[in-house]
Write a protein that holds these residues in place. Structure first.
Motif, PDB file in Angstrom:
ATOM      1  N   THR A 133       0.828  -1.208   0.000  1.00  0.00           N
ATOM      2  CA  THR A 133       0.000   0.000   0.000  1.00  0.00           C
ATOM      3  C   THR A 133       0.861   1.257   0.000  1.00  0.00           C
ATOM      4  OG1 THR A 133      -1.752  -1.182   1.189  1.00  0.00           O
ATOM      5  CG2 THR A 133      -1.837   1.215   1.228  1.00  0.00           C
ATOM      6  N   ALA A 136       2.110   1.762  -3.474  1.00  0.00           N
ATOM      7  CA  ALA A 136       1.037   2.306  -4.307  1.00  0.00           C
ATOM      8  C   ALA A 136       0.856   3.797  -4.042  1.00  0.00           C
ATOM      9  CB  ALA A 136      -0.263   1.551  -4.035  1.00  0.00           C
ATOM     10  N   VAL A 265      -1.695   0.620  -9.248  1.00  0.00           N
ATOM     11  CA  VAL A 265      -2.702  -0.444  -9.221  1.00  0.00           C
ATOM     12  C   VAL A 265      -2.042  -1.815  -9.100  1.00  0.00           C
ATOM     13  CG1 VAL A 265      -4.646  -1.465 -10.457  1.00  0.00           C
ATOM     14  CG2 VAL A 265      -4.267   0.981 -10.567  1.00  0.00           C
ATOM     15  N   GLN A 268      -1.533  -2.319  -5.590  1.00  0.00           N
ATOM     16  CA  GLN A 268      -2.816  -2.559  -4.928  1.00  0.00           C
ATOM     17  C   GLN A 268      -3.282  -3.991  -5.136  1.00  0.00           C
ATOM     18  OE1 GLN A 268      -5.206   0.528  -6.649  1.00  0.00           O
ATOM     19  NE2 GLN A 268      -4.309   2.151  -5.402  1.00  0.00           N
ATOM     20  N   GLN A 338      -9.492  -5.234  -8.000  1.00  0.00           N
ATOM     21  CA  GLN A 338      -8.230  -4.563  -8.306  1.00  0.00           C
ATOM     22  C   GLN A 338      -7.635  -5.077  -9.617  1.00  0.00           C
ATOM     23  OE1 GLN A 338      -7.120  -1.988  -7.013  1.00  0.00           O
ATOM     24  NE2 GLN A 338      -8.145  -1.854  -5.041  1.00  0.00           N
TER      25      GLN A 338
END
Length: 478
Positions: A133, A136, A265, A268, A338
Motif C-alpha cells: 500500500t 502504491a 494499481v 494494490q 483490483q
C-alpha cells in the motif's frame, strides 16, 4: 491626388500591421522561464503537500502492523477503600451484642506483558500488504506531481497566449484608429462617403470590444497562473525548445512499464493478494506468551501480597457467525476488483498516450497551416490595399482583409502555445513529467526518508523517536 492620399493612408495601415506581427515573436529577453514556473509549482503546491501527508500516513501503517509482532507491556493500578460493619447479638438480656468495624485501604499494581509467538503468518501478511500500500501511495504521489507540473505548463502558456492576444488587439485598435482618421480626412475632401466613415467607426468599436475581452482573459490567465504556480507571473520569457518526444509505439511500451497509475494499481493488486492470505490465516490458532507481576498492599496492616505468573496461551475462534469466512470471500472479491481495475487503467494509459500524440500532431499541423494562413492573409491584405489605392476596392474590403489577417495571427498564437501543452501532455501520458526527469533545480521529495524512520514504529522516547520528532517539527506537521 485621390490616389496619393489613399496610398499614404494604406502605407500607415500596413506599417502598423507589420509591427503587430512582430509582437507575436518578441526578441528574447531575460525574465521568468518555464522552468522557474515548474519549480514554483513543485515547491508551492498544496495538493502535493496533501498527498505527501497521505503517504506518511500509509508509512505509519507499516509500523502499526509490525507492532503486533512486538511485546505488549501494560500496567494497571488501583486503590480501594473497604468499609465493613458487623454486629453480633447477645445470648440473653444480660449479655449485650458486639459491633465490629474493619475498614481497610488497599492498593494494587500489576505489570502485564504479552508476546505473539505464532499466528500462521496472519500478522506478517498484514505487514507485507501495508508495504504494498505504501508503494502504491508513492506512485499516486508521482501521478499527482505530473498533474501539478502539466497544469503549470498550461498556466504559463496561457499567460503568454493572453499577452500576445492583448498585443494583437491593441495593435488592431491602433490600426483601425488610423484607418478611421484617414477615412475622415478623405471624407472631408470628398474622396469617400459617410458610409465609409461609419464602417471604419463600427470596426473600431468592435476592435475595442475585442481588446477589452482580451484584457479580461489576461487577468483570468494570471489568476490561473497564481493558483498553479503559487505566485503572480513576472516578465515571462519565450518558452524553450520542445522536449524530446519518442515515437508512439516506444511511448506506449514505456507507459505500460513505468506509468505511475499502472504501477500504483499493480501494488494494490499485490496488497489484495496478501490480504486474502491474512484473512485465511486469521481462522487458524494463535500462540502467545503472557506474563504478569502484581503487588497488593493494605494500609494500617501487615498484610501484603506479591504475585507473578508466566504462561503459554493458545486460542482459536471456532465460530463467529460466519464472519471469518465472509472476510476471506470479501478479500478475494476486492482482489478481483483490483485486477479488473488494472486492466482498465492499462487501457486508459494507452489511450491517453494515443490522444496525447494525436494532440501533438494536430498542433504541429495547425502551426504549419496557421503560418500559411498568415502569409496568405498578409498578401491578400497588401493586394486589397493596392486595389483600394486604385479605386477598385472599398473601405469595407480593406477592413475585412485586415480582420482576416488578425484572425490568422490569432490562430498562429494559439497554435504556438498549444503545441507546448501537447508536448508536455505526451510526457505526462508516458509517466515522464516529473521534477527528476525534467532535471528541475529543486530538492526532490524523498518518499523513503520518512518511511525509514517509522517502519519499525520507534518509541517516542527512543533515539529514533526523538529524531522523528525533529523531522516532524521541520515539516511543521507535529
Amino acid at each position: 491626388m485621390k490616389q496619393d492620399s489613399q496610398a499614404y493612408g494604406m502605407r500607415r495601415i500596413v506599417a502598423a500591421g507589420m509591427m503587430g506581427i512582430s509582437l507575436l515573436f518578441p526578441a528574447a529577453s531575460w525574465g521568468e522561464t518555464l522552468a522557474d514556473a515548474l519549480v514554483g509549482a513543485y515547491n508551492n503546491s498544496g495538493l502535493l503537500d496533501q498527498n505527501r501527508a497521505v503517504l506518511r500516513a500509509a508509512d505509519e501503517d507499516v509500523g502499526i502492523a509490525k507492532s503486533a509482532l512486538k511485546p505488549v507491556v501494560q500496567w494497571t493500578g488501583g486503590i480501594t477503600q473497604n468499609f465493613n460493619r458487623s454486629v453480633s447479638g447477645g445470648s440473653s438480656v444480660v449479655t449485650a451484642g458486639t459491633r465490629t468495624d474493619t475498614d481497610s485501604l488497599t492498593t494494587t499494581a500489576n505489570l502485564i506483558a504479552s508476546l505473539l509467538v505464532y499466528d500462521f503468518g496472519a500478522t506478517r501478511y498484514g505487514v507485507e500488504a501495508s508495504k504494498e500500500t505504501v508503494l502504491a501511495a508513492r506512485q499516486t504521489l508521482i501521478s499527482v506531481e505530473q498533474q501539478i507540473l502539466l497544469r503549470a505548463v498550461d498556466a504559463y502558456m496561457s499567460v503568454i497566449q493572453s499577452q500576445q492576444f492583448v498585443a494583437l488587439r491593441e495593435n488592431n485598435v491602433r490600426l483601425l484608429t488610423q484607418e478611421l482618421r484617414a477615412a475622415r480626412d478623405r471624407f472631408e475632401v470628398g474622396e469617400v462617403t459617410r458610409t465609409d466613415v461609419a464602417l471604419a467607426e463600427a470596426q473600431l468599436a468592435q476592435a475595442r470590444s475585442g481588446l477589452a475581452g482580451a484584457q479580461g482573459d489576461l487577468i483570468s490567465a494570471k489568476a490561473y497562473f497564481k493558483i498553479a504556480v503559487g505566485r503572480e507571473p513576472g516578465n515571462l520569457s519565450a518558452p524553450p525548445s520542445l522536449p524530446g518526444i519518442s515515437n508512439i509505439n516506444t511511448a506506449k511500451a514505456l507507459a505500460v512499464r513505468s506509468h505511475p497509475d499502472i504501477l500504483a494499481v499493480q501494488h494494490q493488486v499485490a496488497a489484495a493478494e496478501l490480504l486474502i492470505r491474512r484473512s485465511a490465516a486469521a481462522m487458524e490458532p494463535q500462540v502467545s506468551v503472557q506474563g504478569s507481576l502484581g503487588v497488593t498492599d493494605t494500609f494500617d496492616s501487615q498484610s501484603s501480597t506479591r504475585s507473578a505468573s508466566v504462561g503459554l496461551q493458545m486460542s482459536q475462534t471456532i465460530f463467529q457467525g460466519g464472519a471469518l469466512s465472509a472476510g476471506v470471500r470479501k478479500s478475494r472479491a476486492q482482489r478481483d476488483a483490483q485486477r479488473g481495475n488494472l486492466h482498465v487503467v492499462v487501457k486508459d494509459v494507452e489511450r491517453a498516450v494515443s490522444d496525447a500524440y494525436a494532440g501533438l500532431a494536430a498542433a504541429r499541423a495547425q502551426i504549419e497551416a496557421s503560418r500559411r494562413q498568415v502569409s496568405a492573409a498578409r498578401i491578400a491584405f497588401q493586394g486589397v490595399r493596392e486595389e483600394a489605392a486604385l479605386g477598385a476596392r472599398t473601405t469595407l474590403d480593406v477592413l475585412d482583409a485586415e480582420q482576416s489577417l488578425l484572425d490568422a495571427q490569432s490562430s498562429s498564437v494559439t497554435a504556438q502555445t498549444q503545441i507546448y501543452v501537447a508536448a508536455y501532455s505526451v510526457l505526462q501520458a508516458t509517466g515522464q513529467l516529473t521534477a527528476r526527469n525534467l532535471n528541475l533545480p529543486v530538492q526532490v521529495y524523498d518518499p523513503a526518508a520518512y518511511y525509514n524512520l517509522v517502519k519499525d514504529s520507534p518509541a517516542k522516547l527512543s533515539k529514533e523517536g526523538k529524531q522523528l520528532d525533529r523531522v516532524l517539527r521541520a515539516l511543521q506537521k507535529d
